[in-house]
Motif scaffolding. Structure first.
Motif, PDB file in Angstrom:
ATOM      1  N   GLU A  34     -44.680  82.039  40.473  1.00 51.47           N
ATOM      2  CA  GLU A  34     -43.412  81.865  39.770  1.00 51.47           C
ATOM      3  C   GLU A  34     -42.291  81.460  40.724  1.00 51.47           C
ATOM      4  OE1 GLU A  34     -43.059  85.642  37.852  1.00 51.47           O
ATOM      5  OE2 GLU A  34     -44.165  84.965  36.074  1.00 51.47           O
ATOM      6  N   ALA A  35     -42.270  82.031  41.917  1.00 50.14           N
ATOM      7  CA  ALA A  35     -41.249  81.670  42.901  1.00 50.14           C
ATOM      8  C   ALA A  35     -41.409  80.210  43.334  1.00 50.14           C
ATOM      9  CB  ALA A  35     -41.341  82.600  44.111  1.00 50.14           C
ATOM     10  N   ARG A  38     -40.213  77.821  40.555  1.00 50.53           N
ATOM     11  CA  ARG A  38     -38.758  77.633  40.511  1.00 50.53           C
ATOM     12  C   ARG A  38     -38.314  76.558  41.496  1.00 50.53           C
ATOM     13  NH1 ARG A  38     -38.877  83.158  39.506  1.00 50.53           N
ATOM     14  NH2 ARG A  38     -38.737  83.721  41.690  1.00 50.53           N
ATOM     15  N   ARG A  41     -39.368  73.072  40.193  1.00 50.40           N
ATOM     16  CA  ARG A  41     -38.514  72.613  39.088  1.00 50.40           C
ATOM     17  C   ARG A  41     -37.136  72.195  39.571  1.00 50.40           C
ATOM     18  NH1 ARG A  41     -40.421  76.863  34.429  1.00 50.40           N
ATOM     19  NH2 ARG A  41     -42.252  75.660  33.792  1.00 50.40           N
ATOM     20  N   GLN A  42     -36.646  72.782  40.663  1.00 53.23           N
ATOM     21  CA  GLN A  42     -35.362  72.361  41.223  1.00 53.23           C
ATOM     22  C   GLN A  42     -35.495  71.006  41.903  1.00 53.23           C
ATOM     23  OE1 GLN A  42     -34.197  75.495  43.862  1.00 53.23           O
ATOM     24  NE2 GLN A  42     -33.436  76.810  42.208  1.00 53.23           N
TER      25      GLN A  42
END
Length: 66
Positions: A34-35, A38, A41-42
């Motif tokens: 999950e980290a 993120r 996606r950035q």
């Protein structure tokens, strides 16, 4: 599937056109995936990523099928 892949069952996949996908990275723990997701996606907001659990399934041996 290699032994290393079996140790890292959480995968980030990039969804491609025509129902195709590509494994981007593998992780041991979901929170690590999950980290990383993120960050992906950035950096690439136009691509579609998702997290999946990919357990290692050992193929059945012919002697075990009766």
């Amino acid at each position: 599937m290699t032994y290393l892949d079996q140790l890292h069952p959480w995968c980030i996949i990039c969804l491609l056109p025509n129902m195709q996908h590509r494994v981007v990275a593998r992780f041991r723990r979901r929170n690590d995936a999950e980290a990383h997701l993120r960050i992906l996606r950035q950096n690439a907001p136009t691509l579609d990523y998702t997290i999946v659990f990919d357990p290692a399934v050992a193929p059945a041996s012919p002697s075990s099928i009766r």
